[in-house]
Write a protein that holds these residues in place. Structure first.
Motif, PDB file in Angstrom:
ATOM      1  N   TRP A 201     -14.684   0.545  -4.830  1.00 42.58           N
ATOM      2  CA  TRP A 201     -14.850   1.140  -3.505  1.00 42.58           C
ATOM      3  C   TRP A 201     -16.258   1.690  -3.345  1.00 42.58           C
ATOM      4  CZ3 TRP A 201      -9.788   4.507  -3.163  1.00 42.58           C
ATOM      5  CH2 TRP A 201      -8.681   3.671  -3.406  1.00 42.58           C
TER       6      TRP A 201
ATOM      7  N   PHE B 168     -12.817   5.373   3.475  1.00 43.12           N
ATOM      8  CA  PHE B 168     -11.584   4.742   3.013  1.00 43.12           C
ATOM      9  C   PHE B 168     -10.454   5.742   3.121  1.00 43.12           C
ATOM     10  CE2 PHE B 168     -12.842   6.698  -1.068  1.00 43.12           C
ATOM     11  CZ  PHE B 168     -11.639   7.261  -1.468  1.00 43.12           C
TER      12      PHE B 168
ATOM     13  N   ILE C 138      -2.230  -2.776  11.383  1.00 44.81           N
ATOM     14  CA  ILE C 138      -1.745  -2.875  10.010  1.00 44.81           C
ATOM     15  C   ILE C 138      -0.804  -1.708   9.727  1.00 44.81           C
ATOM     16  CG2 ILE C 138      -3.843  -4.045   9.218  1.00 44.81           C
ATOM     17  CD1 ILE C 138      -4.628  -1.359   7.882  1.00 44.81           C
TER      18      ILE C 138
ATOM     19  N   LEU D  38       0.258   0.905   6.738  1.00 48.16           N
ATOM     20  CA  LEU D  38      -0.113   1.456   5.432  1.00 48.16           C
ATOM     21  C   LEU D  38       1.120   2.053   4.777  1.00 48.16           C
ATOM     22  CD1 LEU D  38      -3.451   3.491   5.806  1.00 48.16           C
ATOM     23  CD2 LEU D  38      -3.087   1.388   4.509  1.00 48.16           C
TER      24      LEU D  38
ATOM     25  N   ASP E 190      -1.183   1.710  -0.713  1.00 46.06           N
ATOM     26  CA  ASP E 190      -2.155   0.910   0.036  1.00 46.06           C
ATOM     27  C   ASP E 190      -3.442   1.696   0.272  1.00 46.06           C
ATOM     28  OD1 ASP E 190      -0.358  -1.164   0.211  1.00 46.06           O
ATOM     29  OD2 ASP E 190       0.308  -0.660   2.246  1.00 46.06           O
TER      30      ASP E 190
ATOM     31  N   VAL F 174      -7.078   1.388   2.823  1.00 47.46           N
ATOM     32  CA  VAL F 174      -7.762   0.694   3.907  1.00 47.46           C
ATOM     33  C   VAL F 174      -9.192   1.230   4.009  1.00 47.46           C
ATOM     34  CG1 VAL F 174      -6.987   2.326   5.686  1.00 47.46           C
ATOM     35  CG2 VAL F 174      -7.639   0.006   6.345  1.00 47.46           C
TER      36      VAL F 174
ATOM     37  N   HIS G 130     -10.417   2.932  16.008  1.00 48.18           N
ATOM     38  CA  HIS G 130      -9.091   2.906  15.384  1.00 48.18           C
ATOM     39  C   HIS G 130      -8.200   4.011  15.938  1.00 48.18           C
ATOM     40  CE1 HIS G 130     -11.986   5.071  12.799  1.00 48.18           C
ATOM     41  NE2 HIS G 130     -10.994   5.920  12.540  1.00 48.18           N
TER      42      HIS G 130
END
Length: 234
Positions: free
Chosen positions: A107, A139, A201, A203, A207, A209, A217
């Motif tokens: 990441w 993230f 999506i 989560l 998970d 993202v 978003h």
């Protein structure tokens, strides 16, 4: 995987352990399940000309937060709004809870330098952060529960009717994803252009993202309790 940061699931992330994991932290307060970030120091907000859609309690104890989101919250008076106000923890994690060095190398290689400490996001079902974009990459690792995230690319800007840079809601969009379609189409006719390129999506625990900078978003909590860990980069 979120488990690269810390164990996922209810064994660690629950209302009994939360006051120990985070003795005190920042909590956003809203009169409804919609948590709209606002620049509280904006002149229009400070003068009272623009009513605050949400407010921040900078240092709520973990035990008080648990009491306020729990079923026994009826004994606590509202902080800023009427009875029924909602609470969303958005607090920096103490270094002893999760070390910043636990952020997986992959990441960190995709992003740049951390702009803030790891942050804990705790919310209850229906809590929504409406359409907005961030000016830095970030993230989000889902440690418990679930969220629904709808993304719009930067190219969809024209159909999102953003507030101007000098507005208290700068970086926010005017249309709501939850508005009646006919009313939204009448008020924001170009929104259909943006909706055509949107992606949603789900989560779930474990998970992760990545939120690229300048991508719009909308985030909604879809479980009874949601716990996420995130970090913003520059």
């Amino acid at each position: 995987m979120a488990s690269e940061i810390a164990p996922v699931g209810r064994a660690l992330w629950n209302l009994d352990t939360l006051p120990t994991l985070l003795p005190r932290g920042r909590v956003r307060v809203s009169p409804s399940p919609t948590f709209t970030f606002v620049r509280e120091r904006h002149p229009l907000c400070r003068s009272g000309a623009y009513p605050l859609p949400s407010r921040v309690c900078e240092a709520m104890s973990g035990s008080e937060f648990v009491a306020r989101i729990g079923l026994a919250a009826g004994g606590l008076p509202p902080l800023f709004y009427a009875a029924g106000e909602r609470y969303y923890m958005q607090a920096d994690l103490p270094a002893e809870t999760i070390q910043a060095g636990r952020v997986p190398a992959l990441w960190r290689s995709l992003l740049d330098s951390p702009a803030q400490p790891l942050r804990l996001w705790v919310s209850t079902r229906g809590a929504t952060t409406p359409l907005h974009f961030d000016s830095a990459d970030s993230f989000l690792a889902q440690m418990r529960g679930s969220k629904r995230v709808t993304f719009f690319p930067p190219a969809a800007l024209r159909g999102l009717y953003p507030y101007p840079a000098d507005h208290p809601l700068h970086r926010r969009a005017r249309p709501s994803l939850y508005a009646a379609p006919d009313e939204r189409a009448e008020d924001y006719p170009r929104f259909s252009e943006a909706a055509a390129v949107a992606q949603t999506i789900e989560l779930h625990e474990g998970d992760v993202v990545i939120f690229p900078r300048n991508w719009w978003h909308n985030v909604e909590t879809t479980s009874a309790l949601s716990v996420s860990v995130g970090c913003r980069f520059v």
